[in-house]
Write an enzyme that holds these catalytic residues in place. Sequence first.
Site, PDB file in Angstrom:
ATOM      1  N   TYR A   1     -14.858   6.236 -12.456  1.00  0.00           N
ATOM      2  CA  TYR A   1     -14.289   5.155 -11.650  1.00  0.00           C
ATOM      3  C   TYR A   1     -14.758   3.798 -12.154  1.00  0.00           C
ATOM      4  O   TYR A   1     -13.957   2.888 -12.383  1.00  0.00           O
ATOM      5  CB  TYR A   1     -14.675   5.296 -10.170  1.00  0.00           C
ATOM      6  N   HIS A   2     -16.078   3.620 -12.297  1.00  0.00           N
ATOM      7  CA  HIS A   2     -16.589   2.317 -12.714  1.00  0.00           C
ATOM      8  C   HIS A   2     -16.039   1.911 -14.081  1.00  0.00           C
ATOM      9  O   HIS A   2     -15.831   0.725 -14.355  1.00  0.00           O
ATOM     10  CB  HIS A   2     -18.120   2.337 -12.743  1.00  0.00           C
TER      11      HIS A   2
ATOM     12  N   ASP B   1       0.850  -1.185   0.000  1.00  0.00           N
ATOM     13  CA  ASP B   1       0.000   0.000   0.000  1.00  0.00           C
ATOM     14  C   ASP B   1       0.890   1.240   0.000  1.00  0.00           C
ATOM     15  O   ASP B   1       2.073   1.167   0.359  1.00  0.00           O
ATOM     16  CB  ASP B   1      -0.923   0.019   1.225  1.00  0.00           C
TER      17      ASP B   1
ATOM     18  N   THR C   1     -15.970  -4.500  -9.994  1.00  0.00           N
ATOM     19  CA  THR C   1     -17.200  -3.995  -9.383  1.00  0.00           C
ATOM     20  C   THR C   1     -18.414  -4.428 -10.190  1.00  0.00           C
ATOM     21  O   THR C   1     -18.348  -4.549 -11.424  1.00  0.00           O
ATOM     22  CB  THR C   1     -17.187  -2.452  -9.293  1.00  0.00           C
TER      23      THR C   1
ATOM     24  N   LYS D   1     -12.827  -0.050 -14.007  1.00  0.00           N
ATOM     25  CA  LYS D   1     -12.976  -1.474 -13.752  1.00  0.00           C
ATOM     26  C   LYS D   1     -13.480  -2.218 -14.988  1.00  0.00           C
ATOM     27  O   LYS D   1     -13.179  -3.400 -15.181  1.00  0.00           O
ATOM     28  CB  LYS D   1     -13.912  -1.692 -12.569  1.00  0.00           C
TER      29      LYS D   1
ATOM     30  N   SER E   1     -19.763   5.863 -14.247  1.00  0.00           N
ATOM     31  CA  SER E   1     -18.848   6.875 -13.711  1.00  0.00           C
ATOM     32  C   SER E   1     -17.455   6.604 -14.253  1.00  0.00           C
ATOM     33  O   SER E   1     -17.156   5.521 -14.757  1.00  0.00           O
ATOM     34  CB  SER E   1     -18.821   6.840 -12.180  1.00  0.00           C
TER      35      SER E   1
ATOM     36  N   VAL F   1     -20.372  -3.010  -0.437  1.00  0.00           N
ATOM     37  CA  VAL F   1     -19.953  -3.752   0.755  1.00  0.00           C
ATOM     38  C   VAL F   1     -20.366  -2.976   2.008  1.00  0.00           C
ATOM     39  O   VAL F   1     -20.141  -1.772   2.103  1.00  0.00           O
ATOM     40  CB  VAL F   1     -18.430  -3.985   0.756  1.00  0.00           C
TER      41      VAL F   1
ATOM     42  N   ARG G   1     -23.324   5.718   4.852  1.00  0.00           N
ATOM     43  CA  ARG G   1     -23.754   7.102   5.078  1.00  0.00           C
ATOM     44  C   ARG G   1     -25.068   7.131   5.865  1.00  0.00           C
ATOM     45  O   ARG G   1     -25.232   7.924   6.794  1.00  0.00           O
ATOM     46  CB  ARG G   1     -23.928   7.847   3.748  1.00  0.00           C
TER      47      ARG G   1
END
Length: 389
Positions: free
Chosen positions: A184-185, A32, A147, A188, A182, A214, A244
Amino acid sequence: MSIIVTGGDGYVGWPTALRIADRTDERVVIVDNFSRREWVESVGSTSATPIATIRDRLDAAREVHDVHNLSFVEGDLTDRGFVDQLLQVHEPRAVVHTAAQPSAPYSQINGERANFTQHNNMQATRNLAFGLHENGFADTHLIETTTTGVYGAPNFPIPEGGATMENQGDRDEVPYPAMAGSWYHLTKSHDAANLRLAHRQFGLPISDVRTAIVYGTETEETRADDRLKTRFDFDYYFGVVAHRFCAQAVAGYPLTVYGKGEQRKPFISLEDTVEGLTRLALTDHAERPDGHVVYNQVTRPISIVGMAETIASVGDEFDLDVEVTHVENPRDEDETHKMEMENDRYMSVIGEQRQTFEGGVRDILETLTRYSETITSHEDRFLPDVLEE
């Protein structure tokens, strides 16, 4: 030989690395660069649970679980030289790749963050694929968490990875088309395509684990000591909707449901997520997947209103007066969408669901009520704003 867990300081990566190390005598190497901590700080938020330093986490793993085979390497997977050195030194028989910038809202802030997200996520995955191939580890099992967001929301049951296409009377099996919503998606979606190509060209055995939303704060291993806690994000950018809502319940905010809230989303508990990744990582050579195999890492879909009502119900156990309100839906979405997703392949890995949504919410509220002050001091992070940096 070893098992490498990338993103091992993260929400899923840390408890996964801890469980793998607890179940094997093999060396388990966490990799990491602590970016997640920095990204959350950059949007003015923090983890609700205090996160121990990596050194304290490793000390706790030894003291509490007698785990002595877990170690840490700091480095950036977008640096090809670092990846080559990592593989050459640690000679992995399996790589569990959970490292990524995982936030769709963060990737949507502006072009700079969209570009960063795409470069960071896709470059890391390509470096691992080429690194394994070019450094003589073509037999290493590469397990990536992609995802379920790559599927979009079609009006038919979503298969595990493939689809049947028909045109002019002819039919064939094809990879499911990328329908990400998005930046981000979409990383993937590209990763999934690149991993298929890596298998076809290099022969790498690859498990493409498409992770749902998750939820949860604990696994069997992390309960034992606060130093073993994983992070819990609750802000607009890095906190998933269930988290949230739980944080809002603790802070006394009403849970705001768009429209009727009957639209369903795919969910899986942290416990069931970690169990599947651990079993795939520990699968021996003779039994592991042959080729490029897609798993839908999901246990069940839940409606948004059902999720909110469950949180309100469990909240009563913690003396939380949780209000569920409905507002006009600002999104262009089908509120009646049922979100059916096949998961037979993944369920065959974990055997059975280990934690229900209600049980996960109970864990979350038990944890968050201990850290309510952290949440209330950052309650302005529940909603988006325009970041200048």
